[in-house]
Design an enzyme around this catalytic site. Structure first.
Site, PDB file in Angstrom:
ATOM      1  N   HIS A   1       0.823  -1.034   0.032  1.00 22.99           N
ATOM      2  CA  HIS A   1      -0.007   0.239   0.601  1.00 22.99           C
ATOM      3  C   HIS A   1       0.235   1.491  -0.483  1.00 22.99           C
ATOM      4  O   HIS A   1      -0.142   1.823   0.050  1.00 22.99           O
ATOM      5  CB  HIS A   1      -0.856   0.220   1.483  1.00 22.99           C
TER       6      HIS A   1
ATOM      7  N   HIS B   1       7.071   6.931   3.560  1.00 23.83           N
ATOM      8  CA  HIS B   1       6.785   6.436   2.812  1.00 23.83           C
ATOM      9  C   HIS B   1       6.051   7.856   2.475  1.00 23.83           C
ATOM     10  O   HIS B   1       6.216   8.814   2.907  1.00 23.83           O
ATOM     11  CB  HIS B   1       5.623   5.370   3.665  1.00 23.83           C
TER      12      HIS B   1
ATOM     13  N   HIS C   1       2.586   7.946  -0.380  1.00 22.09           N
ATOM     14  CA  HIS C   1       0.896   8.385  -1.115  1.00 22.09           C
ATOM     15  C   HIS C   1       1.359   9.409  -2.203  1.00 22.09           C
ATOM     16  O   HIS C   1       1.708  10.600  -1.944  1.00 22.09           O
ATOM     17  CB  HIS C   1       0.153   9.229   0.304  1.00 22.09           C
TER      18      HIS C   1
ATOM     19  N   GLU D   1      -2.629  13.684   1.056  1.00 20.10           N
ATOM     20  CA  GLU D   1      -3.778  12.760   1.665  1.00 20.10           C
ATOM     21  C   GLU D   1      -4.024  14.297   2.775  1.00 20.10           C
ATOM     22  O   GLU D   1      -5.324  14.449   2.936  1.00 20.10           O
ATOM     23  CB  GLU D   1      -2.813  11.758   3.180  1.00 20.10           C
TER      24      GLU D   1
ATOM     25  N   HIS E   1       5.470  11.335   4.387  1.00 22.59           N
ATOM     26  CA  HIS E   1       5.082  11.396   5.869  1.00 22.59           C
ATOM     27  C   HIS E   1       6.412  10.681   6.732  1.00 22.59           C
ATOM     28  O   HIS E   1       7.283   9.411   5.935  1.00 22.59           O
ATOM     29  CB  HIS E   1       4.304  10.597   6.182  1.00 22.59           C
TER      30      HIS E   1
ATOM     31  N   THR F   1      -3.404   7.626   9.309  1.00 23.00           N
ATOM     32  CA  THR F   1      -4.150   7.986   8.609  1.00 23.00           C
ATOM     33  C   THR F   1      -4.195   6.439   7.242  1.00 23.00           C
ATOM     34  O   THR F   1      -5.464   6.394   6.123  1.00 23.00           O
ATOM     35  CB  THR F   1      -3.728   8.618   6.915  1.00 23.00           C
ATOM     36  N   THR F   2      -3.956   5.056   7.404  1.00 25.08           N
ATOM     37  CA  THR F   2      -4.573   4.195   7.455  1.00 25.08           C
ATOM     38  C   THR F   2      -4.538   3.209   8.564  1.00 25.08           C
ATOM     39  O   THR F   2      -4.534   3.203   9.479  1.00 25.08           O
ATOM     40  CB  THR F   2      -2.973   3.053   6.797  1.00 25.08           C
TER      41      THR F   2
HETATM   42  C1  LIG Z   1       0.168  -6.425  11.405  1.00 28.95           C
HETATM   43  C2  LIG Z   1       0.010  -5.099  12.164  1.00 28.95           C
HETATM   44  C3  LIG Z   1       0.215  -4.601  12.703  1.00 28.95           C
HETATM   45  C4  LIG Z   1       0.130  -3.262  12.953  1.00 28.95           C
HETATM   46  N1  LIG Z   1       1.020  -2.193  13.799  1.00 28.95           N
HETATM   47  C5  LIG Z   1       2.178  -1.597  13.397  1.00 28.95           C
HETATM   48  C6  LIG Z   1       1.118  -0.714  13.389  1.00 28.95           C
HETATM   49  O1  LIG Z   1       0.665   0.049  13.755  1.00 28.95           O
HETATM   50  N2  LIG Z   1       1.836   0.197  11.843  1.00 28.95           N
HETATM   51  C7  LIG Z   1       0.827   1.227  10.929  1.00 28.95           C
HETATM   52  C8  LIG Z   1       2.633   2.371  10.595  1.00 28.95           C
HETATM   53  C9  LIG Z   1       2.242   3.156  10.053  1.00 28.95           C
HETATM   54  C10 LIG Z   1       0.787   3.391   9.374  1.00 28.95           C
HETATM   55  C11 LIG Z   1       0.092   4.660   8.637  1.00 28.95           C
HETATM   56  C12 LIG Z   1       0.784   5.999   8.674  1.00 28.95           C
HETATM   57  S1  LIG Z   1       0.580   7.992   8.389  1.00 28.95           S
HETATM   58  N3  LIG Z   1       0.941   7.859   6.853  1.00 28.95           N
HETATM   59  O2  LIG Z   1      -0.337   7.930   9.305  1.00 28.95           O
HETATM   60  O3  LIG Z   1       2.272   8.475   8.214  1.00 28.95           O
HETATM   61  C13 LIG Z   1       1.891   5.983   9.814  1.00 28.95           C
HETATM   62  C14 LIG Z   1       2.597   4.681  10.844  1.00 28.95           C
HETATM   63 ZN   LIG Z   2       1.542   8.190   5.595  1.00 25.74          ZN
END
Ligand SMILES: CCCCNCC(=O)NCCc1ccc(S(N)(=O)=O)cc1
Ligand SMILES: [Zn+2]
Length: 258
Positions: A63, A92, A94, A104, A117, A200-201
């Protein structure tokens, strides 16, 4: 439910079934509406101290494409709205399938073609996972940078040059140890929006102090195009891996700039 994604049958409108917090009051991203933000003269500049990693991978997790060190190395974020030191975890992206969409966060409804991000976790926790689950908006600090098409980004080139090697979901490559992550950041981390939000995921945990920079970073059209060749778990272009804006509810967005 099919594992979550961004397609019609598993996209953001479905996520609440596995993650009811999707309909929470502190969700991200949001539309940053300049007429509704409030300048906070108490917001200090941020300081990111990034040490080159000897062992890091660039991967396609189905993703996003993500820079992931094998372990912490003292790279950290302090200052700004943060009360304590945060450890760097990963960065990472988007992006969209064309230049009119992809970010986003939005600014007065405008989307940028991509968003970068940098994810950090509150060092008072034993681990990243504990920080995600720590409850409250101080578990993680995520720096958001809008990307727009313009001059080639030399600092990101070592990363965008690796994208064709992680075209398929579940693939990864080792990042050369001389990669200078610090060089990606503007010299001074001023002029940002900050608010309390979420991942955001999925799992969409409401554990994030968001810090979104007003000034976009530039990447070349070729660098932007590289993202658009990345494939997701369904073999489709990954572009469009952004969540639409969520309601602000009772939150304030503060700015470090007037
Ligand atoms: C098997 C699943 C375990 C989950 N445990 C690991 C976990 O919570 N991962 C989530 C990591 C994540 C998601 C989204 C962002 S964003 N886009 O908001 O910066 C940043 C970081
Ligand atoms: Zn992100």
């Amino acid at each position: 439910m099919a594992p979550w994604g961004y397609e019609k049958d598993n996209g953001p409108a479905h996520w609440h079934k596995d993650c009811p917090i999707a309909n929470g009051k502190n969700q991200s991203p949001i539309d940053l509406i300049n007429g509704e933000v409030k300048y906070d003269s108490g917001l200090k500049p941020l300081t990111a101290k990034y040490v080159p990693f000897s062992d890091a991978k660039f991967l396609n997790n189905g993703h996003s494409v993500q820079f992931q060190p094998s372990a912490g190395n003292g790279s950290e974020l302090t200052g700004g709205p943060l009360a304590v030191k945060y450890n760097f975890e990963q960065f990472h992206f988007h992006w969209g399938n064309n230049d009119t969409e992809g970010s986003e966060h939005r600014v007065d409804g405008k989307m940028y073609p991509a968003e970068l991000h940098f994810v950090h976790w509150n060092s008072t926790n034993p681990s990243f996972k504990d920080a995600v689950g720590s409850g409250g908006p101080n578990g993680l600090a995520v720096l958001g940078f809008f990307l727009k098409v313009g001059a080639e980004n030399a600092a990101l080139k070592p990363i965008t040059d690796l994208i064709p090697k992680v075209k398929d979901a579940g693939t990864s490559v080792t990042v050369p140890s001389n990669f200078d992550m610090q060089a990606i950041l503007p010299a001074t981390l001023t002029d940002y929006y900050t608010y309390d939000g979420s991942l955001t995921t999925p799992p969409l945990a409401e554990c994030v102090k968001w810090i979104v920079f007003k000034q976009p970073l530039e990447v070349s059209a070729a660098q932007m195009e590289a993202f658009r060749s990345v494939i997701n778990r369904d073999g489709k272009p990954m572009g469009g891996n952004y969540r639409p804006p969520c309601p602000l509810h009772d939150r304030a967005v503060k700015t470090s700039f007037k």
